[in-house]
Design a protein around this motif. Structure first.
Motif, PDB file in Angstrom:
ATOM      1  N   ALA A 109      47.941  40.611  41.189  1.00 34.25           N
ATOM      2  CA  ALA A 109      47.020  41.447  40.159  1.00 34.25           C
ATOM      3  C   ALA A 109      46.089  40.554  39.523  1.00 34.25           C
ATOM      4  O   ALA A 109      46.549  39.371  38.989  1.00 34.25           O
ATOM      5  CB  ALA A 109      48.287  41.977  39.284  1.00 34.25           C
ATOM      6  N   TYR A 110      45.018  41.029  39.252  1.00 38.35           N
ATOM      7  CA  TYR A 110      43.962  40.582  38.526  1.00 38.35           C
ATOM      8  C   TYR A 110      44.701  40.164  37.123  1.00 38.35           C
ATOM      9  O   TYR A 110      44.121  39.161  36.439  1.00 38.35           O
ATOM     10  CB  TYR A 110      42.689  41.229  38.598  1.00 38.35           C
ATOM     11  CG  TYR A 110      41.460  40.559  37.981  1.00 38.35           C
ATOM     12  CD1 TYR A 110      40.671  39.552  38.658  1.00 38.35           C
ATOM     13  CD2 TYR A 110      41.127  40.727  36.581  1.00 38.35           C
ATOM     14  CE1 TYR A 110      39.807  38.925  38.101  1.00 38.35           C
ATOM     15  CE2 TYR A 110      39.961  40.040  36.052  1.00 38.35           C
ATOM     16  CZ  TYR A 110      39.323  39.197  36.885  1.00 38.35           C
ATOM     17  OH  TYR A 110      38.396  38.530  36.519  1.00 38.35           O
ATOM     18  N   ASP A 111      45.220  41.371  36.811  1.00 39.99           N
ATOM     19  CA  ASP A 111      45.863  41.111  35.367  1.00 39.99           C
ATOM     20  C   ASP A 111      47.392  40.155  35.643  1.00 39.99           C
ATOM     21  O   ASP A 111      48.313  40.898  35.029  1.00 39.99           O
ATOM     22  CB  ASP A 111      45.968  42.319  34.741  1.00 39.99           C
ATOM     23  CG  ASP A 111      46.815  42.687  33.460  1.00 39.99           C
ATOM     24  OD1 ASP A 111      46.585  41.510  32.790  1.00 39.99           O
ATOM     25  OD2 ASP A 111      47.556  43.579  33.001  1.00 39.99           O
ATOM     26  N   SER A 112      46.975  38.884  36.047  1.00 40.80           N
ATOM     27  CA  SER A 112      48.200  38.203  36.108  1.00 40.80           C
ATOM     28  C   SER A 112      48.435  37.254  34.890  1.00 40.80           C
ATOM     29  O   SER A 112      47.582  36.795  34.436  1.00 40.80           O
ATOM     30  CB  SER A 112      48.380  37.530  37.274  1.00 40.80           C
ATOM     31  OG  SER A 112      47.327  36.596  37.300  1.00 40.80           O
ATOM     32  N   PRO A 113      49.386  36.737  34.711  1.00 33.57           N
ATOM     33  CA  PRO A 113      49.932  35.761  33.614  1.00 33.57           C
ATOM     34  C   PRO A 113      48.768  34.653  33.721  1.00 33.57           C
ATOM     35  O   PRO A 113      48.277  34.185  32.826  1.00 33.57           O
ATOM     36  CB  PRO A 113      51.220  35.289  33.630  1.00 33.57           C
ATOM     37  CG  PRO A 113      51.742  36.463  34.455  1.00 33.57           C
ATOM     38  CD  PRO A 113      50.922  37.020  35.407  1.00 33.57           C
ATOM     39  N   ILE A 114      48.606  34.080  34.696  1.00 33.18           N
ATOM     40  CA  ILE A 114      47.977  32.975  35.038  1.00 33.18           C
ATOM     41  C   ILE A 114      46.149  33.098  34.853  1.00 33.18           C
ATOM     42  O   ILE A 114      45.740  32.592  33.942  1.00 33.18           O
ATOM     43  CB  ILE A 114      48.073  32.391  36.438  1.00 33.18           C
ATOM     44  CG1 ILE A 114      49.690  31.762  36.635  1.00 33.18           C
ATOM     45  CG2 ILE A 114      46.973  31.042  36.832  1.00 33.18           C
ATOM     46  CD1 ILE A 114      49.892  31.216  38.034  1.00 33.18           C
ATOM     47  N   ASN A 115      46.048  34.497  35.489  1.00 31.42           N
ATOM     48  CA  ASN A 115      44.316  34.822  35.376  1.00 31.42           C
ATOM     49  C   ASN A 115      44.339  35.008  33.898  1.00 31.42           C
ATOM     50  O   ASN A 115      43.089  34.820  33.334  1.00 31.42           O
ATOM     51  CB  ASN A 115      44.352  36.089  36.133  1.00 31.42           C
ATOM     52  CG  ASN A 115      42.746  35.972  36.387  1.00 31.42           C
ATOM     53  OD1 ASN A 115      42.046  34.955  36.757  1.00 31.42           O
ATOM     54  ND2 ASN A 115      42.156  37.399  36.514  1.00 31.42           N
ATOM     55  N   ALA A 169      46.241  33.561  40.577  1.00 27.39           N
ATOM     56  CA  ALA A 169      45.725  34.025  39.512  1.00 27.39           C
ATOM     57  C   ALA A 169      44.945  35.529  39.953  1.00 27.39           C
ATOM     58  O   ALA A 169      44.694  36.100  39.360  1.00 27.39           O
ATOM     59  CB  ALA A 169      44.648  33.350  38.762  1.00 27.39           C
ATOM     60  N   SER A 170      44.707  35.432  41.375  1.00 26.36           N
ATOM     61  CA  SER A 170      44.206  36.675  41.826  1.00 26.36           C
ATOM     62  C   SER A 170      44.610  36.587  43.496  1.00 26.36           C
ATOM     63  O   SER A 170      44.940  35.622  44.008  1.00 26.36           O
ATOM     64  CB  SER A 170      42.931  36.719  41.815  1.00 26.36           C
ATOM     65  OG  SER A 170      42.064  35.463  42.221  1.00 26.36           O
TER      66      SER A 170
END
Length: 408
Positions: A319-325, A340-341
């Motif tokens: 997910a683009y809405d990830s903790p890393i991103n 991150a994506s």
């Protein structure tokens, strides 16, 4: 950095990353950065039950010196002791822990053609040993906050401040900034397993990618393959986590089934240099055209390494809405930026994505459609508006990603 938290991280790598078996031999591969943390990891590996721990050090400046002065023929040849070492590891199957901390620009200026030729020559000898060991031991890739890497991520801070900030980012991204990272990872693995199960029940035969940046791409999937993520098991049933951090759900696609063009979402660190703002166009399953604003020649060399280097070995959904991103950071390190994506990987596929892979030979798995290559290079394509549609074997179209995130 808080030593208590670093010890928790070290314990996570020993217990959850490797999941050491009592009496096991573990090999730790590390750069000459943060030796104090390597000491912590070695201690935690012993506390987790390791019978022997060996540390192998590497150093980018030394590599640059070797490539500057040593002849290509000498660098390409494996000495007798190196062959014996490979034979011994194939027999003993040590667990492997790789600690990444290298400078993303650390090999800038090196003779890239020479390096490519050397790696190609050496891999022809190494690959049969690697293939023989595949899926038979635990391994884990994790990170350590190296000084030059930290300054690349946080260029406006002092070295000490940058290292501190990078440690914070590594621990947060690795879900290792709390009181019990081992328990947190058990929850995380459970969440990933549930989403994998949903995907596997769809019976997808292809994925279609579209984004406003120009990505317009279709990749074929294997009916025998499954989506995986988080922890996995080796052939002995030992559970381990190969990547910390990891947010991805991945599978190996059908080699030779890819059409269209994809555009990068983040720079790619390859052979110690950055490839930036690039695109790859596929026809009949192979990368036939690459473009980049910086270091396009590295991409061209990459896809010509061997027959399988221009084909895909992995598709990964994050997910683009990830903790890393959501950190807003560009790590300049594939371990983090790939999580991150969404990303793809050129080269070697994962044989263990095939259901019942242990019942087939390597040759049979490759005949099924798992790509074979001496390389496996991940590159990021996930954007804020990326849409992914899955097509099932009955022709049904299922929205998998909408606007960069999971649609279910």
């Amino acid at each position: 950095m808080n030593r208590t938290q670093l010890k928790r991280y070290a314990k996570l790598l020993a217990k959850t990353g490797i999941n050491v078996v009592k009496g096991q031999w573990v090999v730790v591969s590390a750069e000459l950065d943060q030796p104090e943390f390597v000491e912590m990891v070695v201690e935690e590996l012993y506390r987790a039950g390791a019978g022997k721990v060996t540390v192998e050090w590497s150093h980018q400046p030394l590599m640059k010196t070797q490539y500057k002065f040593e002849k290509e023929q000498s660098l390409s040849a494996l000495a007798k002791w190196e062959i014996e070492k490979l034979e011994y590891r194939k027999k003993e199957l040590p667990a492997m822990l790789y600690l990444e901390s290298e400078d993303p620009d650390g090999l800038a200026g090196i003779d890239q053609e020479k390096m490519t030729n050397v790696r190609s020559a050496r891999m022809k000898v190494i690959k049969p040993y690697r293939d023989a060991m595949d899926n038979r031991y635990q391994w884990c890739i994790a990170a350590v906050a190296g000084k030059k890497w930290a300054k690349k991520v946080f260029p406006h801070l002092s070295v000490n401040q940058a290292v501190e900030k990078l440690w914070d980012a590594i621990l947060a991204a690795s879900r290792a900034d709390g009181a019990d990272p081992v328990r947190e990872w058990a929850r995380h693995n459970d969440d990933i397993a549930k989403r994998c199960d949903k995907l596997n029940r769809l019976g997808l035969v292809s994925l279609e990618y579209k984004s406003s940046n120009g990505t317009d791409f279709t990749v074929g999937l294997l009916p025998e393959a499954q989506f995986m993520g988080g922890g996995e098991e080796d052939l002995s049933g030992r559970y381990f986590n190969p990547n910390i951090p990891s947010e991805e759900i991945f599978t190996s696609p059908r080699a030779g089934a890819a059409e269209g063009i994809v555009y990068s979402a983040k720079p790619l660190s390859y052979q110690g240099e950055l490839i930036e703002n690039f695109s790859i166009r596929f026809e009949n399953g192979k990368a036939v055209e690459v473009k980049a604003e910086k270091n396009a020649h590295l991409l061209e060399k990459m896809i010509s390494m061997d027959e399988g280097a221009a084909k895909l070995g992995e598709v990964a959904l994050i997910a683009y809405d990830s903790p890393i991103n959501n950190t807003g950071l560009l790590f300049y390190n594939t371990l983090f930026d790939e999580n991150a994506s969404c990303h793809l990987a050129l080269g070697m596929g994962f044989t263990n994505t095939i259901r019942g892979y242990e019942n087939y030979t390597k040759e049979e798995l490759h005949q099924m459609g798992i790509n074979d290559s001496m390389i496996h290079v991940d590159f990021m394509i996930g954007s804020k508006d990326l849409d992914i549609v899955g097509v099932t074997k009955t022709g049904e179209r299922v929205q998998i990603f909408k606007n960069g995130n999971w649609a279910f």
